[in-house]
Motif scaffolding. Sequence first.
Motif, PDB file in Angstrom:
ATOM      1  N   GLU A  72     -17.790  12.673 -16.551  1.00 31.37           N
ATOM      2  CA  GLU A  72     -17.462  12.194 -17.891  1.00 31.37           C
ATOM      3  C   GLU A  72     -15.972  11.892 -18.004  1.00 31.37           C
ATOM      4  N   ASN A  73     -15.662  10.734 -18.558  1.00 30.83           N
ATOM      5  CA  ASN A  73     -14.276  10.352 -18.783  1.00 30.83           C
ATOM      6  C   ASN A  73     -13.680  11.190 -19.912  1.00 30.83           C
ATOM      7  N   LEU A  74     -12.539  11.828 -19.635  1.00 34.19           N
ATOM      8  CA  LEU A  74     -11.877  12.646 -20.648  1.00 34.19           C
ATOM      9  C   LEU A  74     -10.684  11.956 -21.284  1.00 34.19           C
ATOM     10  N   TRP A  75     -10.060  11.071 -20.503  1.00 38.43           N
ATOM     11  CA  TRP A  75      -8.811  10.454 -20.998  1.00 38.43           C
ATOM     12  C   TRP A  75      -8.437   9.314 -20.071  1.00 38.43           C
ATOM     13  N   ALA A  76      -7.876   8.264 -20.643  1.00 38.08           N
ATOM     14  CA  ALA A  76      -7.370   7.153 -19.840  1.00 38.08           C
ATOM     15  C   ALA A  76      -6.182   6.533 -20.565  1.00 38.08           C
ATOM     16  N   GLU A  77      -5.203   6.091 -19.804  1.00 39.05           N
ATOM     17  CA  GLU A  77      -4.015   5.486 -20.404  1.00 39.05           C
ATOM     18  C   GLU A  77      -3.352   4.570 -19.384  1.00 39.05           C
ATOM     19  N   SER A  78      -2.625   3.591 -19.887  1.00 38.98           N
ATOM     20  CA  SER A  78      -1.868   2.670 -19.044  1.00 38.98           C
ATOM     21  C   SER A  78      -0.406   2.728 -19.458  1.00 38.98           C
ATOM     22  N   TYR A  79       0.470   2.761 -18.465  1.00 35.01           N
ATOM     23  CA  TYR A  79       1.911   2.879 -18.708  1.00 35.01           C
ATOM     24  C   TYR A  79       2.618   1.738 -17.990  1.00 35.01           C
ATOM     25  N   GLN A  80       3.549   1.107 -18.684  1.00 37.48           N
ATOM     26  CA  GLN A  80       4.336   0.048 -18.061  1.00 37.48           C
ATOM     27  C   GLN A  80       5.810   0.319 -18.314  1.00 37.48           C
ATOM     28  N   ARG A  81       6.591   0.327 -17.263  1.00 37.88           N
ATOM     29  CA  ARG A  81       8.020   0.616 -17.366  1.00 37.88           C
ATOM     30  C   ARG A  81       8.761  -0.234 -16.339  1.00 37.88           C
ATOM     31  N   ARG A  82      10.070  -0.204 -16.476  1.00 39.40           N
ATOM     32  CA  ARG A  82      10.900  -0.763 -15.422  1.00 39.40           C
ATOM     33  C   ARG A  82      10.785   0.134 -14.194  1.00 39.40           C
ATOM     34  N   LEU A  83      10.920  -0.455 -13.028  1.00 35.73           N
ATOM     35  CA  LEU A  83      10.716   0.265 -11.780  1.00 35.73           C
ATOM     36  C   LEU A  83      11.624   1.490 -11.682  1.00 35.73           C
ATOM     37  N   GLU A  84      12.813   1.401 -12.195  1.00 39.54           N
ATOM     38  CA  GLU A  84      13.752   2.519 -12.101  1.00 39.54           C
ATOM     39  C   GLU A  84      13.291   3.725 -12.917  1.00 39.54           C
ATOM     40  N   ASP A  85      12.358   3.510 -13.837  1.00 44.41           N
ATOM     41  CA  ASP A  85      11.849   4.593 -14.684  1.00 44.41           C
ATOM     42  C   ASP A  85      10.514   5.148 -14.183  1.00 44.41           C
ATOM     43  N   VAL A  86      10.114   4.806 -12.968  1.00 39.57           N
ATOM     44  CA  VAL A  86       8.790   5.170 -12.491  1.00 39.57           C
ATOM     45  C   VAL A  86       8.612   6.683 -12.399  1.00 39.57           C
ATOM     46  N   LEU A  87       9.679   7.430 -12.102  1.00 41.02           N
ATOM     47  CA  LEU A  87       9.552   8.877 -12.041  1.00 41.02           C
ATOM     48  C   LEU A  87       9.213   9.449 -13.408  1.00 41.02           C
ATOM     49  N   GLY A  88       9.734   8.814 -14.446  1.00 38.93           N
ATOM     50  CA  GLY A  88       9.403   9.244 -15.799  1.00 38.93           C
ATOM     51  C   GLY A  88       7.942   9.017 -16.128  1.00 38.93           C
ATOM     52  N   ASP A 129       0.824  -1.211   0.000  1.00 40.23           N
ATOM     53  CA  ASP A 129       0.000   0.000   0.000  1.00 40.23           C
ATOM     54  C   ASP A 129       0.857   1.260   0.000  1.00 40.23           C
ATOM     55  N   TYR A 130       1.967   1.223   0.747  1.00 40.91           N
ATOM     56  CA  TYR A 130       2.824   2.402   0.817  1.00 40.91           C
ATOM     57  C   TYR A 130       3.340   2.782  -0.563  1.00 40.91           C
ATOM     58  N   PHE A 131       3.553   1.751  -1.425  1.00 42.39           N
ATOM     59  CA  PHE A 131       4.072   2.027  -2.758  1.00 42.39           C
ATOM     60  C   PHE A 131       3.010   2.733  -3.608  1.00 42.39           C
ATOM     61  N   ALA A 132       1.770   2.229  -3.570  1.00 48.17           N
ATOM     62  CA  ALA A 132       0.687   2.878  -4.312  1.00 48.17           C
ATOM     63  C   ALA A 132       0.459   4.296  -3.804  1.00 48.17           C
ATOM     64  N   ASP A 133       0.503   4.469  -2.470  1.00 46.49           N
ATOM     65  CA  ASP A 133       0.327   5.807  -1.902  1.00 46.49           C
ATOM     66  C   ASP A 133       1.473   6.727  -2.328  1.00 46.49           C
ATOM     67  N   GLY A 134       2.674   6.171  -2.384  1.00 39.69           N
ATOM     68  CA  GLY A 134       3.822   6.960  -2.822  1.00 39.69           C
ATOM     69  C   GLY A 134       3.703   7.391  -4.273  1.00 39.69           C
ATOM     70  N   MET A 135       3.199   6.490  -5.122  1.00 41.18           N
ATOM     71  CA  MET A 135       2.987   6.847  -6.517  1.00 41.18           C
ATOM     72  C   MET A 135       1.944   7.964  -6.638  1.00 41.18           C
ATOM     73  N   THR A 136       0.923   7.899  -5.794  1.00 38.51           N
ATOM     74  CA  THR A 136      -0.081   8.965  -5.776  1.00 38.51           C
ATOM     75  C   THR A 136       0.572  10.298  -5.421  1.00 38.51           C
ATOM     76  N   GLU A 137       1.397  10.278  -4.385  1.00 43.47           N
ATOM     77  CA  GLU A 137       2.040  11.522  -3.943  1.00 43.47           C
ATOM     78  C   GLU A 137       2.977  12.082  -5.010  1.00 43.47           C
ATOM     79  N   LEU A 138       3.731  11.211  -5.679  1.00 47.46           N
ATOM     80  CA  LEU A 138       4.648  11.684  -6.715  1.00 47.46           C
ATOM     81  C   LEU A 138       3.894  12.305  -7.881  1.00 47.46           C
ATOM     82  N   LEU A 139       2.744  11.727  -8.235  1.00 44.96           N
ATOM     83  CA  LEU A 139       1.943  12.306  -9.312  1.00 44.96           C
ATOM     84  C   LEU A 139       1.375  13.657  -8.891  1.00 44.96           C
TER      85      LEU A 139
END
Length: 564
Positions: A197-213, A122-132
């Motif tokens: 109303e949905n305006l946009w949706a996308e899925s991104y997959q990267r190596r973990l080291e590229d998560v900031l990108g 959970d901390y990882f998902a929460d961290g991704m939220t905070e970084l975004l």
Amino acid sequence: DEELTAVRSELPDRLGRIIDRCLEKDPEQRYRSAAEVLADLERTREEVRGRGDGVGAPFRPFRSIGRRRLAWSLAAFAALVAIVALAVVLGRRATAPEASGSAISSLAVLPLDNLSGDPSQDYFADGMTELLITDLSKIGSLKVISRTSAMQFKGSARPLPEIAEILDVDAVVQGSVLRAGDEVRITAQLIDARADENLWAESYQRRLEDVLGIQAEVARAIARQIEVALTPEEMARLDTERTVDPEALDAYLEGRALWQRWGPYIEQSIPHFLRAIEIDPDYALAHAGLADAYLVLAHFARPAHEAMPLAKQSALRALELDPYLAEAHTSLADSVFHYEWDWERAEEEFERALQLNPGYATAHAWYSGLLAALGRHDEAVRQIEQARELEPLNYGIQAFGVRVLAWAGRHDQALQLATALRERFPEASPEMYAMALAINDRPVPGDILAALERQAESVTLPYPKAALAVTLAGSGQEELARELLDDLESAYRTTYVSPYMIAQARALLGESDAALFWLEEALEGRAADLIWIDVEPAFEPLRGADRFETIVSSMDFPDRGPSS
């Protein structure tokens, strides 16, 4: 049809249910957003992955069928996903209300779902939220609700329009995070909350080291969708290639998750930040996180002379590595004005932080504290109002607004805000409410005093007891206040207790000599909260006394012009 039916028998039942739900005739039974579909597809993928050879096994969902049927299965899977996406888009267009047509100028990033099935992630998902949130907050023309308020809706079933109304935003971002091995997949969706109303949706997959990108890429995509204007500097920051060691990222996110909880968790966050720095000495965010931990400890748990130099050192190192890091500029500003009393340098650093990240609520709140200390009350109130707007559900920032108003002499407004917060946050300590009543010469109700007494009996940390002593002294509970103060003064030589807060309580009890003694102790140790000495209402009876004025003049405050 026979081939497709045969292939479907090889696929998970869940996928069939997804398609059936997308094609439901009743709009109320269909998915409400593409993000919901993508989340279910991710779960299906993990269900299929589970049919492999166990932990670490390669992804072989169709290993029991031949090559021809494998090809058909993969093609059918892709086609079915396309059908799903098309069905959702058509369904949403057919049933969604017309968009308002007005520009989107504010949004909230709701907590990203953890699709791993492992609560320890959970901390990882929460961290991704905070970084975004951090990346989006760098866009000056966009109001982005800060982390603490957004996290209040983790796991919430509230309708999106209702959440948007509570947070006062035009749009919301929701999505999910799936971490598997050294890869991470982030799905994000932008929704116009006014029209649902949905305006946009996308899925991104990267190596973990590229998560900031990934975070920066999502932020750029959202900015394009809402047609928000980006300055050249904002574009450059979002286009910067950033990588991070996955283990260092893990340690940083664990540390930041603890730091966000405050209290005793601040001390626990430090080993995680140090671990992140050990793994990657050039990880600027980890140095900034360490600085923030030392800053908070200097206010609540450690002498300033121990913690503040460490905070400054960490902030400076972070800025060496990344001069565009708003968090580090904020940390540096806080350390130099609370400890070194370098008022000019502190203001420069706060202004630079807010230039880099206008949506950083912490910078607005801490800057308001500097402006209040300098007697620039109108500016201080404006800054705390901006912080409160960005963090509507963060009790700490909201309550700090009561203090800023009290320092400004706006006692009626302070009481109005404290009363509103008491209604909005009934579970929070009534300390601010009692304080606001006391400075307005209003009687403190018995139930509030009883709650404060219960809290005094339950806490063991010195800081909460000191805060309660101040509140009780100002609320007429002199006997209990003196009992607490006697305990705190006995503990002073062996554990950290704020001498400034002891001085506040003694002043409120009418004990001027004792109050001046403790203020001199605060001056000698450069207590972090001493910077508000010249605007603190509790010290009004001491103003003009030689000992008091000597303390104030030694802090080299700039000349007080008119409040602006």
